[in-house]
Motif scaffolding. Structure first.
Motif, PDB file in Angstrom:
ATOM      1  N   LYS A  51      45.395  68.166   3.823  1.00 19.50           N
ATOM      2  CA  LYS A  51      46.172  67.534   3.100  1.00 19.50           C
ATOM      3  C   LYS A  51      48.222  67.639   2.847  1.00 19.50           C
ATOM      4  O   LYS A  51      47.980  68.913   2.226  1.00 19.50           O
ATOM      5  CB  LYS A  51      46.207  67.739   1.575  1.00 19.50           C
ATOM      6  CG  LYS A  51      44.083  66.899   1.690  1.00 19.50           C
ATOM      7  CD  LYS A  51      43.548  66.600   0.219  1.00 19.50           C
ATOM      8  CE  LYS A  51      41.914  65.430  -0.371  1.00 19.50           C
ATOM      9  NZ  LYS A  51      41.536  65.652  -1.367  1.00 19.50           N
ATOM     10  N   ASP A  94      50.917  66.208   1.538  1.00 20.34           N
ATOM     11  CA  ASP A  94      52.063  65.205   0.635  1.00 20.34           C
ATOM     12  C   ASP A  94      53.484  65.755   0.367  1.00 20.34           C
ATOM     13  O   ASP A  94      53.631  66.371  -0.278  1.00 20.34           O
ATOM     14  CB  ASP A  94      51.174  64.968  -0.758  1.00 20.34           C
ATOM     15  CG  ASP A  94      51.425  63.604  -1.567  1.00 20.34           C
ATOM     16  OD1 ASP A  94      53.045  63.680  -0.905  1.00 20.34           O
ATOM     17  OD2 ASP A  94      50.986  63.329  -2.145  1.00 20.34           O
ATOM     18  N   THR A 130      44.022  64.972   7.089  1.00 15.87           N
ATOM     19  CA  THR A 130      43.130  64.003   7.094  1.00 15.87           C
ATOM     20  C   THR A 130      44.304  62.856   5.850  1.00 15.87           C
ATOM     21  O   THR A 130      43.584  61.974   5.843  1.00 15.87           O
ATOM     22  CB  THR A 130      41.610  64.642   5.513  1.00 15.87           C
ATOM     23  OG1 THR A 130      41.945  64.822   4.486  1.00 15.87           O
ATOM     24  CG2 THR A 130      40.652  65.329   6.400  1.00 15.87           C
ATOM     25  N   LEU A 131      44.926  63.423   5.100  1.00 15.98           N
ATOM     26  CA  LEU A 131      46.148  62.404   4.296  1.00 15.98           C
ATOM     27  C   LEU A 131      47.497  63.322   4.368  1.00 15.98           C
ATOM     28  O   LEU A 131      47.897  64.909   5.054  1.00 15.98           O
ATOM     29  CB  LEU A 131      45.277  62.599   2.952  1.00 15.98           C
ATOM     30  CG  LEU A 131      47.056  62.498   2.223  1.00 15.98           C
ATOM     31  CD1 LEU A 131      45.816  62.424   0.662  1.00 15.98           C
ATOM     32  CD2 LEU A 131      47.899  63.284   1.580  1.00 15.98           C
ATOM     33  N   ASP A 182      51.046  62.187   3.826  1.00 12.89           N
ATOM     34  CA  ASP A 182      51.969  61.071   2.749  1.00 12.89           C
ATOM     35  C   ASP A 182      53.039  61.426   2.875  1.00 12.89           C
ATOM     36  O   ASP A 182      53.663  62.322   2.320  1.00 12.89           O
ATOM     37  CB  ASP A 182      51.003  61.033   1.018  1.00 12.89           C
ATOM     38  CG  ASP A 182      51.928  59.580   0.239  1.00 12.89           C
ATOM     39  OD1 ASP A 182      53.064  59.521   0.987  1.00 12.89           O
ATOM     40  OD2 ASP A 182      50.974  60.041  -0.623  1.00 12.89           O
ATOM     41  N   GLN A 197      42.514  60.122   7.250  1.00 14.36           N
ATOM     42  CA  GLN A 197      41.755  59.390   6.744  1.00 14.36           C
ATOM     43  C   GLN A 197      42.682  58.161   5.946  1.00 14.36           C
ATOM     44  O   GLN A 197      42.403  57.681   5.625  1.00 14.36           O
ATOM     45  CB  GLN A 197      40.974  59.897   5.768  1.00 14.36           C
ATOM     46  CG  GLN A 197      39.660  61.202   6.761  1.00 14.36           C
ATOM     47  CD  GLN A 197      38.842  61.131   5.276  1.00 14.36           C
ATOM     48  OE1 GLN A 197      38.951  61.014   4.141  1.00 14.36           O
ATOM     49  NE2 GLN A 197      37.969  62.104   5.965  1.00 14.36           N
ATOM     50  N   GLU A 198      44.200  58.883   5.565  1.00 13.11           N
ATOM     51  CA  GLU A 198      45.158  58.117   4.910  1.00 13.11           C
ATOM     52  C   GLU A 198      46.444  58.838   5.319  1.00 13.11           C
ATOM     53  O   GLU A 198      47.097  59.330   5.638  1.00 13.11           O
ATOM     54  CB  GLU A 198      44.973  58.344   3.586  1.00 13.11           C
ATOM     55  CG  GLU A 198      43.837  58.666   2.472  1.00 13.11           C
ATOM     56  CD  GLU A 198      43.583  59.126   1.906  1.00 13.11           C
ATOM     57  OE1 GLU A 198      44.458  58.109   0.543  1.00 13.11           O
ATOM     58  OE2 GLU A 198      42.797  59.612   1.378  1.00 13.11           O
TER      59      GLU A 198
END
Length: 420
Positions: free
Chosen positions: A246, A248, A269-270, A272, A293-294
């Motif tokens: 992840k 972010d 997976t993420l 942002d 995924q995102e």
């Protein structure tokens, strides 16, 4: 007169009972636990008192802080036959947690806890009335051989910078600083924490560039630097974060293009980057990133034509938010490769052409937003599509887009779209 004298057999019987009783006492002592070194106990009480106030007297309330009367938020373990504190959590985590004082402090006794592995302060340092509380005055090097997790959440009264001495905590696996009053630049020394798996420095006022050294954190699983004032471009060294899941960096002031090295992050997976000043095109999507995924890139200055992107390289996507950018061209039918897609945000761009009715074939899609574009033509989705989406289908502010009134009953008509 009764004769209390015992024979040999009676004596042996009493001796056996006494031995059993002694054994029972030993077992009970073992159940209570090992003793605690006096200096460790004193250091614990003084350290806790520094956070919760002088009213608290641990020696009266908790004569056995690691045994029968443990302190809420304190965990211990046995080393060389003695109890030592391994985890210390202060703040309103539970109803019976110790409340913090108005002027908490990092006392020197805290750094005398020889085996402390985890330190957490939640909603503790609010607004000190006798000057700001900072990290700088504390002896963090004392934990260089033990500390594995440090977490400071919702402490707006915790001011100053992240000290460079955090780089000495070589066993640190988790560093979480969320919603504090911290500011200044991110220290290069954090990049020396090679065992770090979670780095969360969000919701503060950190500024300046992200150090290149952070790309050396090859064990890192989570990096969250969101909701700060970080600037500059993304380090090319981020391609070395091969374990990351992840990522972010949203709500900062980052700029420049997304480096193609991001496509090296095969476990991601993420991702942002929303609400920054990122520019360029979606070049990193030219490589296989099936774990992603995102993907959230909204509110940036990213340009390009969506039909030029190989969406099959991102076939694991569940959330795709490309809203409020500078995208042009049409909406490609290649989105049909995204079989797991649940949310698709394309609103507030410069997209044109028709809205492909085949998007209805994405069985998991429950939200589609395309409002604020230049889409044209009539909507050709089946009635079931409108019923499933409801208000989660946004197509308003497309002046040349319409729907056939004979096909769509009044109760499910798309909001803000004119009749053909």
């Amino acid at each position: 007169m009764t004769d209390f004298r015992l024979g040999n057999d009676g004596y042996r019987f009493v001796l056996v009972l006494m031995m059993l009783g002694l054994n029972g006492v030993c077992i009970a002592q073992d159940a209570v636990g090992a003793p605690m070194v006096k200096t460790e106990q004193e250091a614990l009480y003084m350290a806790v008192q520094g956070f919760v106030g002088k009213w608290w007297n641990g020696s009266d309330l908790y004569p056995d802080p690691c045994g029968w009367t443990p302190i809420q938020g304190v965990s211990c373990d046995v080393f060389d036959g003695f109890w030592y504190v391994t985890d210390l959590s202060i703040g309103q985590v539970h109803e019976n947690s110790l409340p913090c004082a108005q002027n908490p402090e990092f006392r020197t006794h805290l750094f005398q806890l020889q085996h402390l592995k985890s330190l957490s302060l939640f909603n503790c340092i609010i607004s000190p009335t006798q000057g700001p509380i900072t990290f700088q005055s504390a002896n963090w090097e004392a934990f260089s051989g033990t500390m594995e997790s440090m977490e400071f959440r919702a402490n707006p009264g915790l001011k100053g910078h992240i000290p460079t001495t955090f780089g000495s905590l070589k066993k640190l696996e988790s560093l979480v600083l969320i919603g504090n009053g911290l500011s200044g630049g991110l220290p290069d020394s954090i990049g020396e924490l090679t065992q770090l798996k979670r780095l969360v420095l969000s919701g503060s006022s950190f500024s300046g560039k992200i150090p290149d050294s952070y790309g050396s954190l090859s064990e890192l699983l989570i990096m969250d630097l969101s909701r700060n004032s970080l600037s500059g471009s993304l380090p090319l060294t981020f391609g070395g974060l091969t374990s990351i899941l992840k990522f972010d960096l949203s709500k900062n002031q980052l700029e420049g293009e997304i480096p193609v090295q991001i496509s090296n992050l095969k476990s991601l997976t993420l991702f942002d980057l929303s609400n920054n000043n990122i520019s360029g095109e979606l070049g990193f999507t030219n490589q296989e990133m099936s774990s992603l995924q995102e993907l959230v890139l909204s509110s940036n200055f990213i340009t390009g034509d969506l039909t030029n992107v190989n969406w099959q390289n991102l076939h694991g996507l569940m959330v795709l938010d490309l809203s409020d950018m500078k995208l042009t061209g049409g909406i490609p039918e290649s989105f049909l490769n995204l079989k797991s897609l649940r949310f698709l945000g394309l609103n507030d761009n410069n997209l044109s052409g028709n809205l492909p009715p085949k998007l209805n074939e994405l069985g998991n899609l429950t939200a589609l937003y395309v409002h604020g574009n230049n889409l044209t033509g009539d909507l050709k989705f089946p009635l079931e599509f409108y019923r499933k989406m409801g208000r989660r289908f946004g197509a308003w502010n497309n002046s040349n887009l319409c729907f056939p009134v004979t096909r769509v009953p009044a109760g499910v008509r798309p909001f803000g779209v004119k009749v053909c």
